[in-house]
Design an enzyme around this catalytic site. Structure first.
Site, PDB file in Angstrom:
ATOM      1  N   LYS A 104     -47.096 -45.807 -46.848  1.00  0.00           N
ATOM      2  CA  LYS A 104     -46.666 -44.433 -46.539  1.00  0.00           C
ATOM      3  C   LYS A 104     -45.622 -44.540 -45.418  1.00  0.00           C
ATOM      4  O   LYS A 104     -45.952 -44.762 -44.264  1.00  0.00           O
ATOM      5  CB  LYS A 104     -47.878 -43.623 -46.065  1.00  0.00           C
ATOM      6  CG  LYS A 104     -47.811 -42.142 -46.353  1.00  0.00           C
ATOM      7  CD  LYS A 104     -46.758 -41.366 -45.592  1.00  0.00           C
ATOM      8  CE  LYS A 104     -47.128 -41.026 -44.170  1.00  0.00           C
ATOM      9  NZ  LYS A 104     -45.999 -40.412 -43.442  1.00  0.00           N
ATOM     10  N   GLY A 107     -47.660 -46.995 -35.283  1.00  0.00           N
ATOM     11  CA  GLY A 107     -47.249 -45.658 -34.865  1.00  0.00           C
ATOM     12  C   GLY A 107     -47.772 -45.348 -33.477  1.00  0.00           C
ATOM     13  O   GLY A 107     -48.035 -46.260 -32.684  1.00  0.00           O
ATOM     14  N   SER A 108     -47.956 -44.077 -33.200  1.00  0.00           N
ATOM     15  CA  SER A 108     -48.329 -43.669 -31.847  1.00  0.00           C
ATOM     16  C   SER A 108     -49.805 -43.967 -31.559  1.00  0.00           C
ATOM     17  O   SER A 108     -50.640 -44.023 -32.472  1.00  0.00           O
ATOM     18  CB  SER A 108     -48.072 -42.177 -31.678  1.00  0.00           C
ATOM     19  OG  SER A 108     -48.871 -41.457 -32.593  1.00  0.00           O
ATOM     20  N   THR A 109     -50.106 -44.105 -30.281  1.00  0.00           N
ATOM     21  CA  THR A 109     -51.485 -44.375 -29.858  1.00  0.00           C
ATOM     22  C   THR A 109     -52.395 -43.207 -30.234  1.00  0.00           C
ATOM     23  O   THR A 109     -53.531 -43.405 -30.669  1.00  0.00           O
ATOM     24  CB  THR A 109     -51.510 -44.644 -28.341  1.00  0.00           C
ATOM     25  OG1 THR A 109     -50.746 -45.838 -28.108  1.00  0.00           O
ATOM     26  CG2 THR A 109     -52.923 -44.843 -27.823  1.00  0.00           C
ATOM     27  N   GLU A 110     -51.865 -42.000 -30.103  1.00  0.00           N
ATOM     28  CA  GLU A 110     -52.649 -40.804 -30.422  1.00  0.00           C
ATOM     29  C   GLU A 110     -53.139 -40.838 -31.883  1.00  0.00           C
ATOM     30  O   GLU A 110     -54.328 -40.674 -32.161  1.00  0.00           O
ATOM     31  CB  GLU A 110     -51.719 -39.612 -30.208  1.00  0.00           C
ATOM     32  CG  GLU A 110     -52.398 -38.289 -30.083  1.00  0.00           C
ATOM     33  CD  GLU A 110     -51.330 -37.180 -30.082  1.00  0.00           C
ATOM     34  OE1 GLU A 110     -50.141 -37.479 -29.860  1.00  0.00           O
ATOM     35  OE2 GLU A 110     -51.712 -36.028 -30.334  1.00  0.00           O
ATOM     36  N   GLY A 121     -53.136 -43.458 -33.822  1.00  0.00           N
ATOM     37  CA  GLY A 121     -53.924 -44.689 -33.976  1.00  0.00           C
ATOM     38  C   GLY A 121     -55.402 -44.442 -33.684  1.00  0.00           C
ATOM     39  O   GLY A 121     -56.290 -44.919 -34.400  1.00  0.00           O
ATOM     40  N   GLU A 178     -50.869 -51.167 -34.537  1.00  0.00           N
ATOM     41  CA  GLU A 178     -49.694 -51.518 -33.724  1.00  0.00           C
ATOM     42  C   GLU A 178     -49.203 -50.215 -33.114  1.00  0.00           C
ATOM     43  O   GLU A 178     -48.607 -49.397 -33.821  1.00  0.00           O
ATOM     44  CB  GLU A 178     -48.584 -52.119 -34.612  1.00  0.00           C
ATOM     45  CG  GLU A 178     -48.936 -53.427 -35.284  1.00  0.00           C
ATOM     46  CD  GLU A 178     -48.797 -54.623 -34.352  1.00  0.00           C
ATOM     47  OE1 GLU A 178     -48.427 -54.437 -33.178  1.00  0.00           O
ATOM     48  OE2 GLU A 178     -49.072 -55.736 -34.807  1.00  0.00           O
ATOM     49  N   CYS A 209     -41.070 -49.562 -29.625  1.00  0.00           N
ATOM     50  CA  CYS A 209     -42.418 -49.574 -29.037  1.00  0.00           C
ATOM     51  C   CYS A 209     -42.494 -50.524 -27.844  1.00  0.00           C
ATOM     52  O   CYS A 209     -43.198 -50.273 -26.885  1.00  0.00           O
ATOM     53  CB  CYS A 209     -43.427 -49.988 -30.100  1.00  0.00           C
ATOM     54  SG  CYS A 209     -42.914 -51.438 -31.022  1.00  0.00           S
ATOM     55  N   GLU A 254     -44.823 -42.777 -22.643  1.00  0.00           N
ATOM     56  CA  GLU A 254     -43.805 -43.391 -23.489  1.00  0.00           C
ATOM     57  C   GLU A 254     -42.715 -42.348 -23.779  1.00  0.00           C
ATOM     58  O   GLU A 254     -42.987 -41.340 -24.433  1.00  0.00           O
ATOM     59  CB  GLU A 254     -44.465 -43.844 -24.800  1.00  0.00           C
ATOM     60  CG  GLU A 254     -43.605 -44.757 -25.619  1.00  0.00           C
ATOM     61  CD  GLU A 254     -44.280 -45.180 -26.917  1.00  0.00           C
ATOM     62  OE1 GLU A 254     -45.107 -44.433 -27.457  1.00  0.00           O
ATOM     63  OE2 GLU A 254     -43.951 -46.283 -27.392  1.00  0.00           O
TER      64      GLU A 254
HETATM   65  P1  NAD Z   1     -46.646 -41.259 -35.380  1.00  0.00           P
HETATM   66  O1  NAD Z   1     -47.943 -41.844 -34.965  1.00  0.00           O
HETATM   67  O2  NAD Z   1     -46.414 -39.819 -35.127  1.00  0.00           O
HETATM   68  O3  NAD Z   1     -46.427 -41.451 -36.955  1.00  0.00           O
HETATM   69  C1  NAD Z   1     -46.497 -42.724 -37.540  1.00  0.00           C
HETATM   70  C2  NAD Z   1     -46.873 -42.573 -38.999  1.00  0.00           C
HETATM   71  O4  NAD Z   1     -48.196 -42.025 -39.076  1.00  0.00           O
HETATM   72  C3  NAD Z   1     -45.979 -41.625 -39.792  1.00  0.00           C
HETATM   73  O5  NAD Z   1     -45.786 -42.184 -41.068  1.00  0.00           O
HETATM   74  C4  NAD Z   1     -46.815 -40.345 -39.866  1.00  0.00           C
HETATM   75  O6  NAD Z   1     -46.505 -39.541 -40.975  1.00  0.00           O
HETATM   76  C5  NAD Z   1     -48.213 -40.902 -39.969  1.00  0.00           C
HETATM   77  N1  NAD Z   1     -49.283 -40.005 -39.511  1.00  0.00           N
HETATM   78  C6  NAD Z   1     -49.206 -38.945 -38.666  1.00  0.00           C
HETATM   79  N2  NAD Z   1     -50.430 -38.406 -38.492  1.00  0.00           N
HETATM   80  C7  NAD Z   1     -51.302 -39.133 -39.241  1.00  0.00           C
HETATM   81  C8  NAD Z   1     -52.713 -39.098 -39.436  1.00  0.00           C
HETATM   82  N3  NAD Z   1     -53.477 -38.185 -38.868  1.00  0.00           N
HETATM   83  N4  NAD Z   1     -53.265 -40.031 -40.237  1.00  0.00           N
HETATM   84  C9  NAD Z   1     -52.511 -40.998 -40.830  1.00  0.00           C
HETATM   85  N5  NAD Z   1     -51.177 -41.066 -40.683  1.00  0.00           N
HETATM   86  C10 NAD Z   1     -50.573 -40.162 -39.883  1.00  0.00           C
HETATM   87  O7  NAD Z   1     -45.523 -42.170 -34.718  1.00  0.00           O
HETATM   88  P2  NAD Z   1     -43.953 -42.034 -34.845  1.00  0.00           P
HETATM   89  O8  NAD Z   1     -43.523 -40.895 -33.990  1.00  0.00           O
HETATM   90  O9  NAD Z   1     -43.525 -42.062 -36.261  1.00  0.00           O
HETATM   91  O10 NAD Z   1     -43.471 -43.436 -34.221  1.00  0.00           O
HETATM   92  C11 NAD Z   1     -43.343 -43.641 -32.883  1.00  0.00           C
HETATM   93  C12 NAD Z   1     -44.558 -44.364 -32.329  1.00  0.00           C
HETATM   94  O11 NAD Z   1     -44.778 -45.578 -33.035  1.00  0.00           O
HETATM   95  C13 NAD Z   1     -44.336 -44.757 -30.876  1.00  0.00           C
HETATM   96  O12 NAD Z   1     -45.493 -44.483 -30.139  1.00  0.00           O
HETATM   97  C14 NAD Z   1     -44.101 -46.267 -30.980  1.00  0.00           C
HETATM   98  O13 NAD Z   1     -44.394 -46.957 -29.808  1.00  0.00           O
HETATM   99  C15 NAD Z   1     -44.977 -46.643 -32.112  1.00  0.00           C
HETATM  100  N6  NAD Z   1     -44.566 -47.936 -32.708  1.00  0.00           N
HETATM  101  C16 NAD Z   1     -45.334 -49.046 -32.491  1.00  0.00           C
HETATM  102  C17 NAD Z   1     -44.943 -50.283 -33.001  1.00  0.00           C
HETATM  103  C18 NAD Z   1     -45.752 -51.541 -32.750  1.00  0.00           C
HETATM  104  O14 NAD Z   1     -45.512 -52.526 -33.437  1.00  0.00           O
HETATM  105  N7  NAD Z   1     -46.661 -51.565 -31.812  1.00  0.00           N
HETATM  106  C19 NAD Z   1     -43.772 -50.380 -33.751  1.00  0.00           C
HETATM  107  C20 NAD Z   1     -43.011 -49.237 -33.944  1.00  0.00           C
HETATM  108  C21 NAD Z   1     -43.427 -48.015 -33.422  1.00  0.00           C
END
Ligand code: NAD
Length: 502
Positions: free
Chosen positions: A201, A253-256, A258, A275, A309, A406
């Protein structure tokens, strides 16, 4: 019958041309233009299928706000169909010899490089990042992940001796918008190498390169259902991670979000890797080669508009060189070229979305209102699109939001330290633990610091360097599990006991 490209939706396709001399690799076949379908369906079971939701949503070019295409909004039923397609493909794919799986991965990597220019242009359009970066980093590194993991596919028994490595099953992968193609590659490649099948996704604001990658899978003859791509927003992601047919969830994605996913898989027999976000400390000691450190700091925070990130967003400078380093950084910041991401001379492109721009502005306002000094490059920004100039705050302390949260944008917070002990204490004073950087002339100090820094990746006298052979991942609220290298493969196999720890 599988179609060779997204034929169902190419009607009325727009043509976008990328001018200028493009110099990536002389052996590449020139691609004159990139065609973007007006509408994209879902990639399920090796075919393009219309979403059962009957809904599509636009994806825009952040540099112009022009609509590039419409993308399907997958609902629970679409996700279910994708997981079922992956489950159907799993027995045959997992029984294939490692050598045969490797052949597919090598083929995918080669095709990706042959189509490198097209992918670079498409990523730049959909994401806003400069072509210089998609051309030199995102696309070659994405291909490298397929090459690298192809090499592991027939060596799993050597990688995990005496432990009978077995694939897990169907892997659900959810990825963010900041490195759309690269994140797709670095999650799909190890999963396939180990014999798993995948439902991916992509992020709702940058789905086009993951969808284009499906054309590469078809071109490579990957069996139907081995990789499925469902597009949509957070609801689609939530439906995927909740699906009972998954053996593993890999989330970037984001910690929240995650943490939400951790709750969603709790109590189920599902493997999980996370991650997540970061707030990296970038340490500069008085004995460092300062001009090189300036380049490292600039790469650390302004690469990919700071949407990274592991960005070096907290600069910790030894007090004695603070003023000199800040002066050099101000001069260097002024030379960063911000503008048209398709111009090969551009260093910093567009901010990815209106929401991200609002977040950056909010945190910068907070820094200013709370007594930090804002130093900003003076540059002419385009009137359309989302833009933010390279920015640095001095006089920052750990209590400021710009030092704790962040920003995920081109904003550097400068703090100071006097001793190595104080540097470590300040560097570790964060809930995150993804990456860190050290600039010093003393090798012994690097080793001393690296042992004490609570970060998954520690760069020394460099920053933001990536390689598929090198494990990447976090500690604390930056997540767990690794992507890349031997450690990355561990996350995609089940081990049946044996002599060595997994
Ligand atoms: P996000 O967490 O908002 O979204 C990431 C993905 O999760 C998107 O595809 C989104 O549609 C999906 N998503 C949203 N809510 C969901 C839920 N409840 N259940 C399942 N999936 C859901 O993050 P973002 O704004 O797209 O990306 C930025 C974040 O990603 C930053 O915090 C960044 O640090 C982090 N990031 C981490 C790494 C790493 O390797 N550690 C790499 C890249 C980005």
């Amino acid at each position: 019958m599988a179609k060779t490209k997204n034929e169902a939706t190419t009607e009325g396709a727009r043509e976008l041309t990328f001018g200028g001399v493009w110099n990536y690799a002389p052996s590449l076949e020139a691609v004159d233009h990139v065609t973007i379908a007006k509408r994209h369906d879902l990639f399920v079971g090796g075919e393009w299928v219309k979403p059962k939701s009957g809904q599509w949503f636009p994806t825009i070019d952040p540099a112009t706000e022009a609509v590039l295409s419409e993308v399907a909004q997958a609902n629970d039923k679409d996700v279910d169909a994708a997981v079922k397609a992956a489950a159907k493909a799993f027995p045959a794919w997992s029984r294939l010899s490692g050598e045969d799986r490797a052949r597919f991965l090598f083929r995918i990597a080669r095709i990706l490089l042959e189509r490198a220019r097209e992918f670079a242009v498409l990523e730049t359009l959909d994401n806003g990042k400069p072509i210089k970066e998609t051309r030199d980093v995102d696309v070659p590194l994405a291909a490298q992940h397929f090459f690298h993991h192809a090499g592991w596919a027939d060596k799993l028994d050597l990688l995990f001796p005496g432990q009978s490595p077995r694939p897990l099953g169907v892997v659900g992968q959810v990825i963010p918008w900041n490195f759309p193609l690269l994140m797709a590659a670095w999650t799909i490649a190890p999963a396939l190498a180990a014999g798993n099948t995948v439902v991916l996704k992509p992020a709702e604001t940058s789905p086009l390169t993951a969808l284009r990658l499906c054309e590469v899978f078809q071109q490579a003859g990957l069996p139907p259902g081995v990789v499925n791509v469902v597009t949509g927003d957070g609801k689609t992601g939530a439906a995927l991670v909740r699906h009972p047919g998954l053996a593993k969830v890999a989330f970037t994605g984001s910690t929240e979000v995650g943490k939400e996913i951790q709750r969603a898989v709790a109590g189920r027999m599902v493997e999980l890797t996370l991650e997540l976000g970061g707030k990296a400390a970038h340490l500069v000691f008085e004995d460092a080669a300062l001009d090189q450190a300036v380049e490292g700091v600039v790469r650390g925070i302004f690469f990919n508009q700071g949407h990274v990130c592991c960005a070096g967003s907290r600069l910790l400078v030894q007090e004695s060189v603070h003023d000199l380093l800040v002066e050099k950084l101000v001069r260097r910041m002024q030379r960063i070229r911000v503008g048209n991401p398709l111009d090969k001379n551009t260093d910093m492109g567009a901010i990815h979305s209106a929401a991200q721009l609002a977040r950056i502005r909010e945190l910068c306002d907070d820094g200013e209102q709370n007594g930090c000094t804002k130093l900003q490059a003076v540059c002419e920004l385009p009137s359309k699109g989302h833009w933010f100039p390279p920015t640095m705050f001095t006089g920052v302390s750990m209590s400021h939001r710009i030092a704790r949260e962040e920003v995920f944008g081109p904003v550097l917070s400068v703090l100071t330290f006097r001793t190595p002990e104080e540097a470590v204490e300040k560097a570790n004073n964060t809930s995150y633990g993804l990456s860190a950087g050290i600039w010093t002339d003393k090798g012994a100090r690097i080793l001393w610091l690296a042992e004490r820094m609570k970060a998954g990746v520690v760069w020394n006298n460099t920053f933001n360097r990536f390689d598929a052979a090198s494990p990447f991942g976090g500690m604390k609220e930056s997540g767990f599990g690794r992507e890349g290298g031997r450690q990355g493969m561990r996350a995609y196999v089940r081990l049946a006991g044996g002599l060595l720890p997994g």
